[in-house]
Design a protein around this motif. Structure first.
Motif, PDB file in Angstrom:
ATOM      1  N   GLY A 267       0.823  -1.222   0.000  1.00 58.85           N
ATOM      2  CA  GLY A 267       0.000   0.000   0.000  1.00 58.85           C
ATOM      3  C   GLY A 267       0.849   1.260   0.000  1.00 58.85           C
ATOM      4  N   PHE A 268       1.847   1.279   0.883  1.00 51.14           N
ATOM      5  CA  PHE A 268       2.685   2.473   0.946  1.00 51.14           C
ATOM      6  C   PHE A 268       3.529   2.633  -0.311  1.00 51.14           C
ATOM      7  CE2 PHE A 268       2.005   2.061   5.614  1.00 51.14           C
ATOM      8  CZ  PHE A 268       1.489   3.340   5.826  1.00 51.14           C
ATOM      9  N   THR A 269       3.851   1.535  -0.973  1.00 52.78           N
ATOM     10  CA  THR A 269       4.592   1.634  -2.231  1.00 52.78           C
ATOM     11  C   THR A 269       3.727   2.296  -3.293  1.00 52.78           C
ATOM     12  OG1 THR A 269       5.869  -0.352  -1.699  1.00 52.78           O
ATOM     13  CG2 THR A 269       5.814   0.334  -3.991  1.00 52.78           C
ATOM     14  N   SER A 270       2.443   1.936  -3.315  1.00 51.44           N
ATOM     15  CA  SER A 270       1.528   2.575  -4.276  1.00 51.44           C
ATOM     16  C   SER A 270       1.399   4.072  -3.969  1.00 51.44           C
ATOM     17  CB  SER A 270       0.162   1.899  -4.230  1.00 51.44           C
ATOM     18  OG  SER A 270       0.275   0.540  -4.593  1.00 51.44           O
ATOM     19  N   GLU A 271       1.259   4.378  -2.661  1.00 52.25           N
ATOM     20  CA  GLU A 271       1.170   5.795  -2.304  1.00 52.25           C
ATOM     21  C   GLU A 271       2.462   6.528  -2.644  1.00 52.25           C
ATOM     22  OE1 GLU A 271       0.045   6.367   1.710  1.00 52.25           O
ATOM     23  OE2 GLU A 271      -1.823   5.200   1.572  1.00 52.25           O
ATOM     24  N   LEU A 272       3.603   5.847  -2.412  1.00 53.41           N
ATOM     25  CA  LEU A 272       4.886   6.453  -2.745  1.00 53.41           C
ATOM     26  C   LEU A 272       5.006   6.693  -4.244  1.00 53.41           C
ATOM     27  CD1 LEU A 272       7.639   7.422  -1.723  1.00 53.41           C
ATOM     28  CD2 LEU A 272       8.473   5.081  -1.982  1.00 53.41           C
ATOM     29  N   LEU A 275       2.891   9.685  -4.934  1.00 53.92           N
ATOM     30  CA  LEU A 275       3.549  10.871  -4.401  1.00 53.92           C
ATOM     31  C   LEU A 275       4.748  11.261  -5.268  1.00 53.92           C
ATOM     32  CD1 LEU A 275       3.755  12.982  -2.152  1.00 53.92           C
ATOM     33  CD2 LEU A 275       5.128  11.334  -0.840  1.00 53.92           C
ATOM     34  N   GLY A 276       5.498  10.288  -5.750  1.00 56.24           N
ATOM     35  CA  GLY A 276       6.637  10.589  -6.596  1.00 56.24           C
ATOM     36  C   GLY A 276       6.204  11.244  -7.888  1.00 56.24           C
ATOM     37  N   ALA A 302       7.148  18.309 -19.388  1.00 62.67           N
ATOM     38  CA  ALA A 302       8.124  17.286 -19.769  1.00 62.67           C
ATOM     39  C   ALA A 302       9.425  17.594 -19.056  1.00 62.67           C
ATOM     40  CB  ALA A 302       8.332  17.266 -21.289  1.00 62.67           C
ATOM     41  N   LEU A 303       9.897  16.598 -18.235  1.00 69.03           N
ATOM     42  CA  LEU A 303      11.133  16.792 -17.495  1.00 69.03           C
ATOM     43  C   LEU A 303      12.329  16.727 -18.427  1.00 69.03           C
ATOM     44  CD1 LEU A 303      10.342  14.558 -14.375  1.00 69.03           C
ATOM     45  CD2 LEU A 303      10.209  17.060 -14.546  1.00 69.03           C
ATOM     46  N   GLU A 304      13.344  17.446 -18.052  1.00 69.78           N
ATOM     47  CA  GLU A 304      14.542  17.479 -18.869  1.00 69.78           C
ATOM     48  C   GLU A 304      15.771  17.365 -17.967  1.00 69.78           C
ATOM     49  OE1 GLU A 304      14.448  21.100 -21.003  1.00 69.78           O
ATOM     50  OE2 GLU A 304      12.739  20.529 -22.277  1.00 69.78           O
ATOM     51  N   GLY A 305      16.875  16.828 -18.579  1.00 69.16           N
ATOM     52  CA  GLY A 305      18.159  16.803 -17.899  1.00 69.16           C
ATOM     53  C   GLY A 305      18.157  15.948 -16.654  1.00 69.16           C
ATOM     54  N   PRO A 306      18.777  16.426 -15.576  1.00 73.64           N
ATOM     55  CA  PRO A 306      18.879  15.642 -14.334  1.00 73.64           C
ATOM     56  C   PRO A 306      17.529  15.253 -13.755  1.00 73.64           C
ATOM     57  CG  PRO A 306      20.382  17.511 -14.291  1.00 73.64           C
ATOM     58  CD  PRO A 306      19.483  17.716 -15.482  1.00 73.64           C
ATOM     59  N   ASP A 307      16.499  16.135 -13.954  1.00 74.31           N
ATOM     60  CA  ASP A 307      15.174  15.812 -13.422  1.00 74.31           C
ATOM     61  C   ASP A 307      14.599  14.574 -14.096  1.00 74.31           C
ATOM     62  OD1 ASP A 307      15.372  17.972 -11.752  1.00 74.31           O
ATOM     63  OD2 ASP A 307      14.375  19.332 -13.169  1.00 74.31           O
ATOM     64  N   LYS A 308      14.808  14.465 -15.384  1.00 76.77           N
ATOM     65  CA  LYS A 308      14.287  13.308 -16.130  1.00 76.77           C
ATOM     66  C   LYS A 308      14.988  12.018 -15.672  1.00 76.77           C
ATOM     67  CE  LYS A 308      13.502  11.604 -20.805  1.00 76.77           C
ATOM     68  NZ  LYS A 308      13.632  11.889 -22.249  1.00 76.77           N
ATOM     69  N   GLN A 309      16.307  12.094 -15.478  1.00 75.54           N
ATOM     70  CA  GLN A 309      17.061  10.917 -15.027  1.00 75.54           C
ATOM     71  C   GLN A 309      16.644  10.507 -13.622  1.00 75.54           C
ATOM     72  OE1 GLN A 309      19.179   9.022 -16.820  1.00 75.54           O
ATOM     73  NE2 GLN A 309      19.196   7.649 -15.037  1.00 75.54           N
ATOM     74  N   LEU A 310      16.419  11.518 -12.765  1.00 80.64           N
ATOM     75  CA  LEU A 310      15.984  11.235 -11.398  1.00 80.64           C
ATOM     76  C   LEU A 310      14.620  10.559 -11.394  1.00 80.64           C
ATOM     77  CD1 LEU A 310      16.541  11.510  -8.379  1.00 80.64           C
ATOM     78  CD2 LEU A 310      15.452  13.776  -8.470  1.00 80.64           C
ATOM     79  N   SER A 311      13.741  11.030 -12.273  1.00 83.01           N
ATOM     80  CA  SER A 311      12.409  10.398 -12.368  1.00 83.01           C
ATOM     81  C   SER A 311      12.509   8.948 -12.827  1.00 83.01           C
ATOM     82  CB  SER A 311      11.535  11.215 -13.323  1.00 83.01           C
ATOM     83  OG  SER A 311      10.276  10.595 -13.501  1.00 83.01           O
ATOM     84  N   ASP A 313      15.151   6.934 -12.455  1.00 83.00           N
ATOM     85  CA  ASP A 313      15.731   6.135 -11.375  1.00 83.00           C
ATOM     86  C   ASP A 313      14.701   5.829 -10.301  1.00 83.00           C
ATOM     87  OD1 ASP A 313      18.111   6.209 -12.718  1.00 83.00           O
ATOM     88  OD2 ASP A 313      18.966   7.846 -11.504  1.00 83.00           O
ATOM     89  N   PHE A 314      13.862   6.822 -10.021  1.00 81.12           N
ATOM     90  CA  PHE A 314      12.815   6.614  -9.010  1.00 81.12           C
ATOM     91  C   PHE A 314      11.831   5.540  -9.460  1.00 81.12           C
ATOM     92  CE2 PHE A 314       8.773   7.697  -6.995  1.00 81.12           C
ATOM     93  CZ  PHE A 314       9.150   7.744  -5.658  1.00 81.12           C
ATOM     94  N   ALA A 315      11.424   5.619 -10.734  1.00 83.87           N
ATOM     95  CA  ALA A 315      10.480   4.624 -11.261  1.00 83.87           C
ATOM     96  C   ALA A 315      11.103   3.230 -11.267  1.00 83.87           C
ATOM     97  CB  ALA A 315      10.043   5.018 -12.676  1.00 83.87           C
ATOM     98  N   GLU A 316      12.393   3.154 -11.612  1.00 83.44           N
ATOM     99  CA  GLU A 316      13.068   1.851 -11.628  1.00 83.44           C
ATOM    100  C   GLU A 316      13.153   1.261 -10.227  1.00 83.44           C
ATOM    101  OE1 GLU A 316      17.254  -0.155 -13.223  1.00 83.44           O
ATOM    102  OE2 GLU A 316      17.032   2.036 -13.091  1.00 83.44           O
ATOM    103  N   ALA A 317      13.473   2.082  -9.232  1.00 84.86           N
ATOM    104  CA  ALA A 317      13.556   1.599  -7.852  1.00 84.86           C
ATOM    105  C   ALA A 317      12.202   1.089  -7.372  1.00 84.86           C
ATOM    106  CB  ALA A 317      14.071   2.716  -6.947  1.00 84.86           C
ATOM    107  N   LEU A 318      11.154   1.847  -7.726  1.00 89.10           N
ATOM    108  CA  LEU A 318       9.816   1.384  -7.347  1.00 89.10           C
ATOM    109  C   LEU A 318       9.468   0.072  -8.035  1.00 89.10           C
ATOM    110  CD1 LEU A 318       7.690   4.673  -7.268  1.00 89.10           C
ATOM    111  CD2 LEU A 318       8.333   3.229  -5.349  1.00 89.10           C
ATOM    112  N   GLY A 319       9.920  -0.074  -9.295  1.00 88.39           N
ATOM    113  CA  GLY A 319       9.652  -1.328 -10.005  1.00 88.39           C
ATOM    114  C   GLY A 319      10.319  -2.511  -9.321  1.00 88.39           C
ATOM    115  N   PHE A 320      11.571  -2.351  -8.878  1.00 92.91           N
ATOM    116  CA  PHE A 320      12.255  -3.419  -8.158  1.00 92.91           C
ATOM    117  C   PHE A 320      11.536  -3.753  -6.855  1.00 92.91           C
ATOM    118  CE2 PHE A 320      16.241  -2.220 -10.555  1.00 92.91           C
ATOM    119  CZ  PHE A 320      16.327  -3.421 -11.244  1.00 92.91           C
TER     120      PHE A 320
END
Length: 505
Positions: A267-272, A275-276, A302-311, A313-320
């Motif tokens: 549940g908290f992962t979905s909320e996270l 939130l992300g 549309a995110l660009e540069g470091p913001d896009k990479q951070l997004s 990485d965040f999505a990949e971590a949530l996927g794992f």
């Protein structure tokens, strides 16, 4: 009795048996040899006697011929002539027989040649005597007799014959000594062998009695040790049953308690995740605000540069995290299923095994068609067992056979069965990718898998199948090589004893 004592006793028993066998072999071989030698020596003794008798018989026929010839000369009686002719006719056969009898002795062969020459001369003289008498010239016949007496042809025959008899007597004495010695040796061998056999028999009896006493002592100690064995076994069995139940309860409690925090994490992962997304939308909105106008809509950012990479990485971590949560959820579900199955009491019933397996095959028909596999079910023995357990066993094995076929090769899965000594033996074989022999035990371990991990699974199926087979009082094994297919063999009692097996759970 200690292990060393048992080994020593076994060694001495084997040594005694070997010695007895060796003694019997030597006695038998020696006895056969000596008996044959004594027989041969006796044969030569008899042969010597026959040769000596034949010499005397030959001399007797010559003397008969001389006596009859003289009687015929004096009386002109036909009876004397008939006796003479008969004796002369017997001389040559007697001489031939004697020649055959003494043919083995070189000295006697030389004597027989001399004797034959003398006899031939004397027979010629007999012919001349009879011829003079037949012509009515007795005076000439008498003169011939006197001439023969002066030449002493008969004495020459007697001299040679006497020498031959003396040679045969010498051979008789020598051969008699050899025969007596052979018989004595044979009797000695028999006596010594009999004594050794009796000695070995006495030693064997002593060892047997010693072994019997040791066995009786061991049986007495075993009875004493087993007086309370049944009570001890019952006590340990009860402890084991209680420990098994405790493990099942513990596994169920742990699995159940793990599910609750896992649901919270999910549940908290979905909320996270939500939130992300909101955070990155806001970041995008802040970076794209125009200097002289209102902020753009969040759906257009549309995110660009470091913001896009951070997004990313965040999505990949949530996927794992979500993938790990899903895997943990499947494992907890599997553990709960195993614990529930372990607590379930089996209900035996009469089962048409082929009908049950054909029903399983029909439910897997779509998967088999996709894998281009054919499933062949041979006649199978019927059982009295738990239907649900059998369905789980065969479903898992047939499903694995379809799942692990070789790509590009038409699959064949065969189910066969037979009975032996009150058990039903089932074989589920395929022509799939096979299993490396070093992994044959690994595949039955919980949460362990072998080979290429290109198919979904948690490594529970075969462990569960083997546990079910054991609960049903059977055994399970696999025979397989890489790229040659696999054959799983299951042995189950034809009639399962539910009371005994349930009591052990």
């Amino acid at each position: 009795m200690t292990a060393d004592a048992q080994r020593r006793r076994a060694f001495w028993q084997i040594l005694l048996f070997t010695a007895g066998l060796l003694v019997l072999t030597v006695i038998s071989a020696g006895s056969v040899y000596l008996v044959n030698k004594a027989r041969d020596d006796s044969k030569w003794v008899v042969h010597t006697i026959e040769a000596e008798n034949q010499i005397n018989a030959l001399l007797l026929e010559i003397r008969r011929a001389e006596s009859a010839a003289r009687g015929y000369l004096l009386t002109q009686g036909e009876d004397f002539k008939a006796d003479h002719d008969k004796a002369v006719a017997a001389v040559i056969p007697a001489l031939d027989k004697l020649t055959r009898l003494i043919g083995d002795n070189p000295a006697q062969r030389e004597n027989i040649e001399k004797l034959s020459a003398s006899i031939e001369t004397r027979l010629g003289q007999f012919v001349r005597e009879m011829d003079f008498i037949r012509r009515g010239e007795p005076e000439k016949a008498a003169a011939l007799v006197r001439e023969i007496a002066s030449t002493d042809a008969t004495a020459a025959i007697a001299k040679v014959a006497t020498g031959m008899i003396q040679e045969e007597e010498r051979l008789f004495r020598l051969r008699t000594v050899n025969s007596d010695r052979s018989q004595t040796l044979a009797a000695s061998m028999t006596g010594i062998g009999s004594g050794l056999v009796v000695l070995l028999a006495v030693i064997s009896i002593w060892l047997v009695r010693h072994s019997v006493r040791a066995r009786d002592d061991a049986e007495a100690r075993l009875r004493d040790a087993n007086v309370n064995l049944e009570a001890v076994v019952d006590e340990r069995t009860a402890d084991l049953r209680e420990a098994n139940n405790e493990i099942q309860r513990f596994a169920y409690i742990v699995s159940h308690d793990l599910r609750s925090p896992l649901v919270n994490i999910m549940g908290f992962t979905s909320e996270l995740e939500e939130l992300g997304g909101d955070i990155f939308r806001r970041i995008g909105g802040l970076t794209h605000v125009p200097a002289d106008g209102p902020p753009p809509s969040t759906g257009e950012i549309a995110l660009e540069g470091p913001d896009k990479q951070l997004s990313a990485d965040f999505a990949e971590a949530l996927g794992f995290i979500k993938s790990s949560i899903a895997k943990m959820d499947r494992l907890i579900s599997a553990i709960l299923n195993l614990t529930r199955e372990g607590r379930r009491e089996f209900q035996p019933e009469k089962i048409d095994t082929r009908e049950l397996i054909e029903a399983i095959v029909s439910t897997l028909a779509h998967q088999a068609a996709e894998a281009q596999a054919e499933i062949h079910v041979a006649p199978l023995p019927n059982l009295v067992s738990d239907r649900l357990a059998l369905e789980q066993i065969f479903s898992n094995l047939i499903d694995n056979g379809i799942k692990y076929l070789k790509l590009g090769v038409p699959g064949e899965i065969r189910i066969r069965g037979r009975t032996k000594l009150g058990y039903a033996i089932f074989e589920i074989s395929d022509n799939g990718r096979g299993i490396d022999p070093k992994d044959h035990q690994r595949i039955f371990d919980l949460f362990r898998r072998a080979g290429t991990q290109d198919k979904p699974g948690q490594g529970i199926g075969l462990a569960h199948v083997r546990a079910l087979v054991r609960r049903l009082g059977g055994t399970m094994s696999v025979s397989s090589e890489l790229n040659t297919g696999s054959t799983f063999t299951i042995t189950l009692p034809i009639t399962w004893n539910a009371s005994n097996r349930n009591a052990d759970q």
